[in-house]
Write an enzyme that holds these catalytic residues in place. Structure first.
Site, PDB file in Angstrom:
ATOM      1  N   LYS A 154      -1.909 -10.370   3.068  1.00 57.40           N
ATOM      2  CA  LYS A 154      -0.346 -10.371   2.139  1.00 57.40           C
ATOM      3  C   LYS A 154       0.146  -8.841   2.113  1.00 57.40           C
ATOM      4  CE  LYS A 154      -2.865  -9.204  -2.230  1.00 57.40           C
ATOM      5  NZ  LYS A 154      -2.983  -9.176  -3.523  1.00 57.40           N
ATOM      6  N   SER A 194       6.653 -17.264  -1.366  1.00 58.75           N
ATOM      7  CA  SER A 194       6.982 -16.072  -2.166  1.00 58.75           C
ATOM      8  C   SER A 194       8.552 -16.053  -2.368  1.00 58.75           C
ATOM      9  CB  SER A 194       6.396 -14.897  -1.136  1.00 58.75           C
ATOM     10  OG  SER A 194       7.037 -13.657  -1.683  1.00 58.75           O
ATOM     11  N   TYR A 219       5.003 -10.252   7.407  1.00 61.27           N
ATOM     12  CA  TYR A 219       4.414 -10.993   6.315  1.00 61.27           C
ATOM     13  C   TYR A 219       5.349 -11.917   5.514  1.00 61.27           C
ATOM     14  CZ  TYR A 219       3.141 -12.191   1.480  1.00 61.27           C
ATOM     15  OH  TYR A 219       3.067 -13.049   0.220  1.00 61.27           O
ATOM     16  N   LYS A 223       5.621 -16.494   5.757  1.00 59.67           N
ATOM     17  CA  LYS A 223       6.051 -17.574   4.601  1.00 59.67           C
ATOM     18  C   LYS A 223       7.076 -18.272   4.926  1.00 59.67           C
ATOM     19  CE  LYS A 223       2.788 -15.923   1.729  1.00 59.67           C
ATOM     20  NZ  LYS A 223       1.570 -16.910   1.777  1.00 59.67           N
ATOM     21  N   ASN A 249       6.769 -11.931  -8.993  1.00 55.43           N
ATOM     22  CA  ASN A 249       5.564 -10.603  -8.906  1.00 55.43           C
ATOM     23  C   ASN A 249       4.444 -11.088  -9.843  1.00 55.43           C
ATOM     24  OD1 ASN A 249       8.244  -9.583  -7.798  1.00 55.43           O
ATOM     25  ND2 ASN A 249       7.195  -7.755  -7.463  1.00 55.43           N
ATOM     26  N   ASN A 268      -0.330  -0.806  -2.812  1.00 55.11           N
ATOM     27  CA  ASN A 268       0.832  -0.698  -2.246  1.00 55.11           C
ATOM     28  C   ASN A 268       1.999  -1.528  -3.395  1.00 55.11           C
ATOM     29  OD1 ASN A 268       0.582  -0.130   0.313  1.00 55.11           O
ATOM     30  ND2 ASN A 268      -0.406  -2.316   0.585  1.00 55.11           N
TER      31      ASN A 268
HETATM   32  P1  NAD Z   1      -5.601 -12.036  -2.236  1.00 56.79           P
HETATM   33  O1  NAD Z   1      -5.784 -11.433  -0.926  1.00 56.79           O
HETATM   34  O2  NAD Z   1      -6.258 -11.734  -3.269  1.00 56.79           O
HETATM   35  O3  NAD Z   1      -6.120 -13.607  -1.874  1.00 56.79           O
HETATM   36  C1  NAD Z   1      -6.277 -14.199  -0.589  1.00 56.79           C
HETATM   37  C2  NAD Z   1      -7.489 -14.986  -0.452  1.00 56.79           C
HETATM   38  O4  NAD Z   1      -7.685 -15.251   0.850  1.00 56.79           O
HETATM   39  C3  NAD Z   1      -8.757 -13.628  -0.236  1.00 56.79           C
HETATM   40  O5  NAD Z   1      -9.676 -13.902  -1.042  1.00 56.79           O
HETATM   41  C4  NAD Z   1      -8.828 -13.643   1.174  1.00 56.79           C
HETATM   42  O6  NAD Z   1     -10.406 -13.220   1.393  1.00 56.79           O
HETATM   43  C5  NAD Z   1      -8.799 -15.001   1.742  1.00 56.79           C
HETATM   44  N1  NAD Z   1      -8.332 -15.224   3.048  1.00 56.79           N
HETATM   45  C6  NAD Z   1      -7.444 -14.325   3.861  1.00 56.79           C
HETATM   46  N2  NAD Z   1      -7.530 -14.755   5.102  1.00 56.79           N
HETATM   47  C7  NAD Z   1      -8.399 -15.886   5.029  1.00 56.79           C
HETATM   48  C8  NAD Z   1      -8.834 -16.924   6.041  1.00 56.79           C
HETATM   49  N3  NAD Z   1      -8.436 -16.977   7.367  1.00 56.79           N
HETATM   50  N4  NAD Z   1      -9.537 -17.895   5.618  1.00 56.79           N
HETATM   51  C9  NAD Z   1      -9.980 -18.113   4.523  1.00 56.79           C
HETATM   52  N5  NAD Z   1      -9.832 -17.190   3.496  1.00 56.79           N
HETATM   53  C10 NAD Z   1      -8.796 -16.196   3.809  1.00 56.79           C
HETATM   54  O7  NAD Z   1      -4.231 -12.628  -2.705  1.00 56.79           O
HETATM   55  P2  NAD Z   1      -3.549 -12.897  -3.678  1.00 56.79           P
HETATM   56  O8  NAD Z   1      -2.697 -12.048  -4.226  1.00 56.79           O
HETATM   57  O9  NAD Z   1      -4.472 -13.893  -4.504  1.00 56.79           O
HETATM   58  O10 NAD Z   1      -2.420 -14.286  -2.682  1.00 56.79           O
HETATM   59  C11 NAD Z   1      -2.869 -15.512  -2.622  1.00 56.79           C
HETATM   60  C12 NAD Z   1      -1.525 -16.159  -1.766  1.00 56.79           C
HETATM   61  O11 NAD Z   1      -0.498 -15.870  -2.668  1.00 56.79           O
HETATM   62  C13 NAD Z   1      -1.289 -15.587  -0.472  1.00 56.79           C
HETATM   63  O12 NAD Z   1      -0.839 -16.384   0.462  1.00 56.79           O
HETATM   64  C14 NAD Z   1      -0.364 -14.571  -0.572  1.00 56.79           C
HETATM   65  O13 NAD Z   1       0.619 -14.409   0.373  1.00 56.79           O
HETATM   66  C15 NAD Z   1       0.679 -15.415  -1.820  1.00 56.79           C
HETATM   67  N6  NAD Z   1       1.565 -14.448  -2.506  1.00 56.79           N
HETATM   68  C16 NAD Z   1       0.906 -13.533  -3.271  1.00 56.79           C
HETATM   69  C17 NAD Z   1       1.560 -12.517  -4.157  1.00 56.79           C
HETATM   70  C18 NAD Z   1       1.200 -11.453  -5.043  1.00 56.79           C
HETATM   71  O14 NAD Z   1       1.982 -10.706  -5.145  1.00 56.79           O
HETATM   72  N7  NAD Z   1      -0.084 -11.351  -5.082  1.00 56.79           N
HETATM   73  C19 NAD Z   1       3.201 -12.937  -4.100  1.00 56.79           C
HETATM   74  C20 NAD Z   1       3.498 -14.087  -3.338  1.00 56.79           C
HETATM   75  C21 NAD Z   1       2.871 -14.682  -2.636  1.00 56.79           C
HETATM   76  C1  UD1 Z   2       6.439  -6.723  -2.726  1.00 56.34           C
HETATM   77  C2  UD1 Z   2       6.888  -7.292  -1.252  1.00 56.34           C
HETATM   78  C3  UD1 Z   2       6.916  -8.826  -1.492  1.00 56.34           C
HETATM   79  C4  UD1 Z   2       5.592  -9.343  -1.769  1.00 56.34           C
HETATM   80  C5  UD1 Z   2       5.332  -8.675  -3.192  1.00 56.34           C
HETATM   81  C6  UD1 Z   2       3.945  -9.214  -3.649  1.00 56.34           C
HETATM   82  C7  UD1 Z   2       8.047  -5.235  -0.301  1.00 56.34           C
HETATM   83  C8  UD1 Z   2       9.352  -4.808   0.230  1.00 56.34           C
HETATM   84  N1  UD1 Z   2       7.963  -6.645  -0.575  1.00 56.34           N
HETATM   85  O1  UD1 Z   2       7.359  -6.921  -3.533  1.00 56.34           O
HETATM   86  O2  UD1 Z   2       7.221  -9.107   0.067  1.00 56.34           O
HETATM   87  O3  UD1 Z   2       5.688 -10.801  -2.082  1.00 56.34           O
HETATM   88  O4  UD1 Z   2       5.251  -7.216  -2.847  1.00 56.34           O
HETATM   89  O5  UD1 Z   2       2.889  -9.064  -2.947  1.00 56.34           O
HETATM   90  O6  UD1 Z   2       6.819  -4.727  -0.099  1.00 56.34           O
HETATM   91  N2  UD1 Z   2       7.429   0.309  -6.919  1.00 56.34           N
HETATM   92  C9  UD1 Z   2       7.132   1.792  -7.163  1.00 56.34           C
HETATM   93  N3  UD1 Z   2       6.265   2.378  -6.911  1.00 56.34           N
HETATM   94  C10 UD1 Z   2       5.149   1.772  -6.268  1.00 56.34           C
HETATM   95  C11 UD1 Z   2       5.176   0.655  -5.847  1.00 56.34           C
HETATM   96  C12 UD1 Z   2       6.492  -0.073  -6.069  1.00 56.34           C
HETATM   97  O7  UD1 Z   2       8.393   2.469  -7.763  1.00 56.34           O
HETATM   98  O8  UD1 Z   2       4.231   2.700  -6.129  1.00 56.34           O
HETATM   99  C13 UD1 Z   2       8.423  -0.432  -7.324  1.00 56.34           C
HETATM  100  C14 UD1 Z   2       9.329  -1.011  -5.939  1.00 56.34           C
HETATM  101  O9  UD1 Z   2      10.291  -0.116  -5.459  1.00 56.34           O
HETATM  102  C15 UD1 Z   2       9.919  -2.259  -6.612  1.00 56.34           C
HETATM  103  C16 UD1 Z   2       8.921  -2.654  -7.700  1.00 56.34           C
HETATM  104  O10 UD1 Z   2       7.926  -1.313  -7.934  1.00 56.34           O
HETATM  105  O11 UD1 Z   2      11.019  -1.878  -7.185  1.00 56.34           O
HETATM  106  C17 UD1 Z   2       7.815  -3.504  -7.415  1.00 56.34           C
HETATM  107  O12 UD1 Z   2       7.170  -3.424  -6.159  1.00 56.34           O
HETATM  108  P1  UD1 Z   2       5.946  -4.201  -5.671  1.00 56.34           P
HETATM  109  O13 UD1 Z   2       5.040  -4.395  -6.765  1.00 56.34           O
HETATM  110  O14 UD1 Z   2       5.625  -3.693  -4.300  1.00 56.34           O
HETATM  111  O15 UD1 Z   2       6.627  -5.565  -5.516  1.00 56.34           O
HETATM  112  P2  UD1 Z   2       7.947  -6.190  -4.495  1.00 56.34           P
HETATM  113  O16 UD1 Z   2       8.595  -4.875  -3.948  1.00 56.34           O
HETATM  114  O17 UD1 Z   2       8.875  -6.814  -5.264  1.00 56.34           O
END
Ligand code: NAD
Ligand code: UD1
Length: 435
Positions: A154, A194, A219, A223, A249, A268
């Site tokens: 992710k 997402s 990434y 999706k 988020n 990040n």
């Molecule tokens: P995370 O990395 O904490 O969880 C993902 C899990 O998947 C991890 O435990 C990892 O070990 C496991 N994994 C990765 N590849 C694998 C594979 N090939 N087989 C089995 N397990 C595997 O991430 P998260 O924040 O919990 O996100 C979960 C899902 O939600 C992801 O698909 C992510 O893209 C999506 N998502 C997350 C966010 C966010 O901000 N966290 C936002 C939008 C969508």
């Molecule tokens: C990011 C990803 C998005 C992903 C989501 C959750 C990008 C461009 N987008 O969204 O695809 O689904 O994370 O994993 O990376 N910010 C700061 N300082 C920091 C970090 C972030 O100012 O150190 C700001 C960013 O500019 C943004 C906000 O905080 O305005 C949120 O950032 P972030 O948490 O990275 O999420 P998204 O950018 O919304």
């Protein structure tokens, strides 16, 4: 940083496993004398190879949680572990499949502690979704009714550096998972999508029928591509019952402070970065741009508590089972299929999961200051490439159809996040045994 060649060699095994003839698998199990298993594989083999897959009934979700077994891929991760808690609290049986490439099994121990469930209502398989043999084992050993599919990589920036790894893991992994699910007669799937699929949104608040835009990174592409793949599955076989959840988020942590987000390396995303400044691991929050056309010039996002998000998945299962929802809001991006005789839905449901409220970067910093009781240093930096000024969700459809609404506000998200971060400054890596 994750290592692509994981310790179990998922990719080579995939290449091998996808070439293993079903006959060979059948024979292996027949030799072991497991006739029932053998029959399952025969059915699976037929489904994989010809038209009979289309007539193979899907598993019914028109039953109670205690009779329903949910496969949670990526269930040891941030959102997955919180969803396991909510599923178990509702009485579901849960099977987690996770390769631990970005998580720790300690998270699942803590899920057991939080829920008080220490028996086979929660099972764990350490394996990759790319591993077809492992998936067959999971489906054979458990009567899986539905899948909540979190597993995937992710990190946006990393995906630009390692597109091949991201397409393999996220796209190929989901294809292998769906093929295995289909072959075992389970066509109920909730997918972690997402808000990134909207790209630069055409209007705000974003409804589900807001046009999708090309992602600016691999990434995001995975999706969008997977949304298409899962929609096409339904178009090709009307037994599929798919829900695409577009998360905004997700932040926060379970109120116990036992589970939360545990990013590897320097975070990040904003919230984990702020949390690590608060706990003294990082020096100063970099604010990426203060010249956006927003109230204070910093980027605005729709932050949602991970527990609310987790509950949205449970609501999605209710909707798929025909237990909630009127169908009235189905038009917004959703393909509503004819329900099965038992009321279980078919089709592709699309839902935003957010709060409907936008918060700026400085709103987040200040809310976290209130949570941790101290001022946090921050410094304005240039804009981050690819960032948009503002996005937040319209959540009416999830409210009307799923009967779901986010409960927790930004202060609560930061308070819970701070509890997790301060109790576990190094995440799960130095986790003390739970008393
Ligand atoms: P995370 O990395 O904490 O969880 C993902 C899990 O998947 C991890 O435990 C990892 O070990 C496991 N994994 C990765 N590849 C694998 C594979 N090939 N087989 C089995 N397990 C595997 O991430 P998260 O924040 O919990 O996100 C979960 C899902 O939600 C992801 O698909 C992510 O893209 C999506 N998502 C997350 C966010 C966010 O901000 N966290 C936002 C939008 C969508
Ligand atoms: C990011 C990803 C998005 C992903 C989501 C959750 C990008 C461009 N987008 O969204 O695809 O689904 O994370 O994993 O990376 N910010 C700061 N300082 C920091 C970090 C972030 O100012 O150190 C700001 C960013 O500019 C943004 C906000 O905080 O305005 C949120 O950032 P972030 O948490 O990275 O999420 P998204 O950018 O919304």
């Amino acid at each position: 940083m994750y290592k692509f060649t994981d310790r179990r060699g998922a990719i080579p095994r995939l290449l091998f496993a996808t070439r293993v003839a079903f006959d060979e698998i059948i024979q292996r199990y027949a030799i072991a004398g497991t006739i029932a298993v053998r029959e399952k594989f025969v059915r699976g083999a037929a489904a994989a190879g010809n038209e009979s897959e289309k007539t193979m009934a899907n598993k019914s979700l028109a039953k109670g949680p205690s009779d329903t077994c949910v496969l949670v891929t990526g269930g040891a991760g941030f959102i997955g572990s919180h969803t396991c808690v909510e599923l178990l609290n509702r009485g579901y049986r849960v099977v987690v499949l996770d390769d631990l490439s970005n998580s720790s099994e300690v998270a699942l121990d803590r899920v057991r502690t939080i829920t008080g469930i220490d028996d086979d209502r929660l099972a764990f398989y350490e394996a990759s979704i790319l591993d077809r043999e492992a998936l067959d084992r999971v489906f054979t050993e458990n009567d899986i009714d539905a899948i909540i599919h979190f597993a995937g990589f992710k990190a946006v920036g990393e995906s630009v550096q390692k597109p091949l790894e991201y397409y393999w893991n996220n796209v190929a992994g989901t294809l292998v998972l769906c093929e295995a699910a289909r072959d075992h007669g389970c066509k109920n799937l909730v997918f972690s999508s997402s808000a990134t699929v909207y790209g630069e949104p055409e209007f705000i608040p974003i409804t589900e029928d807001c046009p999708k835009h090309d992602a600016t990174n691999p990434y995001g592409q995975t999706k969008s591509m997977l949304e298409q793949v899962l929609t096409d599955l339904y178009v090709g076989d009307n037994e599929w019952n798919v829900v695409l959840l577009r998360y905004f988020n997700p932040i926060g942590a379970h109120e116990s402070g036992l589970i939360g987000e545990d990013p590897k390396g320097i975070p990040n995303n904003l919230l984990p970065y702020v949390a690590q400044v608060a706990v003294g691991k990082l020096a100063c929050v970099g604010v990426f741009g203060d010249d956006y056309p927003t109230s204070d010039g910093t980027g605005v996002r729709d932050y949602i508590h991970v527990v609310d998000l987790a509950r949205g998945h449970v609501a999605a299962l209710d909707w798929m089972g025909g237990k909630v929802g009127t169908g009235a809001a189905n038009t917004l991006g959703t393909i509503a299929g004819e329900p099965a005789d038992d009321g279980t839905r078919r089709g592709v449901g699309i839902f935003n999961l957010g709060t409907g409220t936008g918060s700026s970067v400085l709103d987040v910093v200040h809310a976290f200051e209130r949570a941790c009781g101290k001022e946090l240093p921050y410094e304005v930096k240039p804009r981050r490439a690819g960032d948009i000024a503002e996005n937040y969700a319209a959540c009416d459809k999830a409210r009307d159809e799923l009967g779901w609404i986010a409960e927790y506000d930004l202060d609560r998200m930061c308070a819970d996040s701070w509890r997790w971060q301060s109790q576990n400054p190094n995440g799960y890596s130095t986790a003390a045994p739970i008393a």
